[in-house]
Enzyme design. Structure first.
Site, PDB file in Angstrom:
ATOM      1  CG  HIS A  36      11.846  47.256 -29.265  1.00 10.82           C
ATOM      2  ND1 HIS A  36      10.407  47.247 -29.528  1.00 10.82           N
ATOM      3  CD2 HIS A  36      12.451  46.516 -30.301  1.00 10.82           C
ATOM      4  CE1 HIS A  36      10.160  46.511 -30.735  1.00 10.82           C
ATOM      5  NE2 HIS A  36      11.378  46.503 -31.358  1.00 10.82           N
ATOM      6  CE  LYS A 149       8.942  37.569 -30.994  1.00 14.95           C
ATOM      7  NZ  LYS A 149       9.183  38.280 -32.164  1.00 14.95           N
ATOM      8  CG  ASP A 150      13.693  38.450 -33.606  1.00 12.51           C
ATOM      9  OD1 ASP A 150      12.867  38.030 -34.307  1.00 12.51           O
ATOM     10  OD2 ASP A 150      13.766  39.225 -32.863  1.00 12.51           O
ATOM     11  CB  SER A 185       6.170  40.206 -31.825  1.00 11.21           C
ATOM     12  OG  SER A 185       5.897  40.792 -33.208  1.00 11.21           O
TER      13      SER A 185
HETATM   14  P1  AMP Z   1      12.586  44.583 -34.347  1.00 15.85           P
HETATM   15  O1  AMP Z   1      12.378  45.978 -34.065  1.00 15.85           O
HETATM   16  O2  AMP Z   1      11.397  43.471 -34.277  1.00 15.85           O
HETATM   17  O3  AMP Z   1      13.373  44.274 -35.649  1.00 15.85           O
HETATM   18  O4  AMP Z   1      13.545  44.011 -33.024  1.00 15.85           O
HETATM   19  C1  AMP Z   1      14.614  44.774 -32.489  1.00 15.85           C
HETATM   20  C2  AMP Z   1      15.407  43.968 -31.542  1.00 15.85           C
HETATM   21  O5  AMP Z   1      14.384  43.922 -30.360  1.00 15.85           O
HETATM   22  C3  AMP Z   1      15.702  42.758 -31.898  1.00 15.85           C
HETATM   23  O6  AMP Z   1      17.055  42.553 -31.417  1.00 15.85           O
HETATM   24  C4  AMP Z   1      14.670  41.811 -31.174  1.00 15.85           C
HETATM   25  O7  AMP Z   1      15.276  40.299 -31.190  1.00 15.85           O
HETATM   26  C5  AMP Z   1      14.548  42.631 -29.962  1.00 15.85           C
HETATM   27  N1  AMP Z   1      12.919  42.079 -29.624  1.00 15.85           N
HETATM   28  C6  AMP Z   1      11.883  42.229 -30.329  1.00 15.85           C
HETATM   29  N2  AMP Z   1      10.969  41.614 -29.397  1.00 15.85           N
HETATM   30  C7  AMP Z   1      11.346  41.158 -28.470  1.00 15.85           C
HETATM   31  C8  AMP Z   1      10.990  40.580 -27.084  1.00 15.85           C
HETATM   32  N3  AMP Z   1       9.675  40.392 -26.885  1.00 15.85           N
HETATM   33  N4  AMP Z   1      11.917  40.398 -26.072  1.00 15.85           N
HETATM   34  C9  AMP Z   1      13.196  40.778 -26.329  1.00 15.85           C
HETATM   35  N5  AMP Z   1      13.779  41.457 -27.396  1.00 15.85           N
HETATM   36  C10 AMP Z   1      12.988  41.581 -28.298  1.00 15.85           C
END
Ligand code: AMP
Length: 280
Positions: A36, A149-150, A185
């Site tokens: 993030h 990642k997503d 993650s």
């Molecule tokens: P989340 O909080 O898991 O919904 O993720 C929020 C954002 O952070 C999304 O755009 C994810 O793709 C990104 N994100 C999560 N993990 C990673 C990572 N390891 N590297 C880069 N971006 C990430």
């Protein structure tokens, strides 16, 4: 830095901005890590103001998924966001975003939501598209940052913006990894010591295929390599391993004529589901 919990507080701030500034937006579900942070860093570098939202969106979780146990670490998240130099944290309660029971919203996302995580988690991308649309309406960003990642989510958001004419530029940022390759993650904290050790198999498979792409004769032989590597990890339960074209998630006829082949993997360790992907 300001922390806003309501839409009206945010709008009051947003409406006072002059027209010649740019607002970068990083939507998250909190429990922030260096992945993030890299998105926030990119936004801070490219925009006058950066808004980070923290919202564990109920509509993207299935009835048997981990909504209630999803990690919530607001104080630490706010500290990390401030350290990265962002301007605003928007952390609304579910009742602020969904004052009434949300209706199911069907978007034409060109069947991009039917494969991979969409097949394993029915309704998941409908919830993602729903909350991202609402957040775009509220936040009114010029640029929005999403992690590769997503990867499937990133493609779907790009399609959403195109179809709905959102005046937002979508920027995909590279996956941040632990030293042994595991993609960072928020769910990694749920892994036991043994699961964490075996979880590096996801990225190990992807990097092996990328490095040795030329030595695989067929898509089938790549899949067999992945299945064999996973069979050495007794705690891993494969959800999917797919090789698809990167831009449209179409099946590839064969490796030679494939246009940007991309590998996608999802594996359960107990009830924790990890995903990763890599361009080959
Ligand atoms: P989340 O909080 O898991 O919904 O993720 C929020 C954002 O952070 C999304 O755009 C994810 O793709 C990104 N994100 C999560 N993990 C990673 C990572 N390891 N590297 C880069 N971006 C990430």
């Amino acid at each position: 830095m300001h922390v806003f919990h309501t839409i009206s507080e945010y709008r009051y701030w947003r409406n006072k901005l002059p027209l010649d500034v740019s607002v970068g937006f990083v939507p998250t579900m909190g429990a922030l890590h260096a992945g993030h942070a890299s998105l926030i860093e990119a936004s801070v570098a490219e925009n006058t103001f950066t808004v980070v939202s923290i919202f564990v969106n109920p509509t993207q979780f299935g009835p048997k998924e981990d909504l209630s146990k999803y990690p919530r670490t607001l104080a630490a998240d706010v500290a990390l966001i401030e350290q990265q130099g962002a301007s605003i944290v928007f952390a609304p309660a579910p009742s602020e975003i969904y004052p009434e029971t949300p209706t199911q919203m069907i978007f034409g996302i060109r069947d991009l939501d039917k494969k991979l995580c969409g097949a394993s988690r029915p309704g998941h991308f409908n919830g993602v598209v729903q909350v991202v649309s609402l957040l775009f309406h509220i936040v009114q960003p010029h640029n929005a940052y999403f992690g590769q990642k997503d990867f499937q989510q990133l493609l779907i958001i790009k399609q959403l913006v195109k179809e709905q004419h959102f005046p937002v530029k979508i920027i995909g940022c590279p996956t941040q990894r632990e030293v042994d390759g595991l993609a960072m993650s928020s769910r990694n904290v749920f892994l036991s010591e043994r699961e964490r050790e075996q979880a590096k198999v996801l990225s190990a498979i992807l990097f092996h295929l990328q490095k040795n792409r030329g030595s695989f004769a067929s898509i089938e032989s790549m899949k067999n390599f992945a299945y064999s590597a996973l069979s050495d990890c007794p705690l891993a339960r494969l959800d999917y391993f797919e090789l698809l074209e990167e831009n449209n998630l179409n099946e590839m006829p064969d490796l030679l004529s494939a246009n940007c082949p991309h590998a996608f993997i999802a594996v359960f360790f107990g009830t924790t589901r990890l995903i990763d992907n890599l361009r080959l």
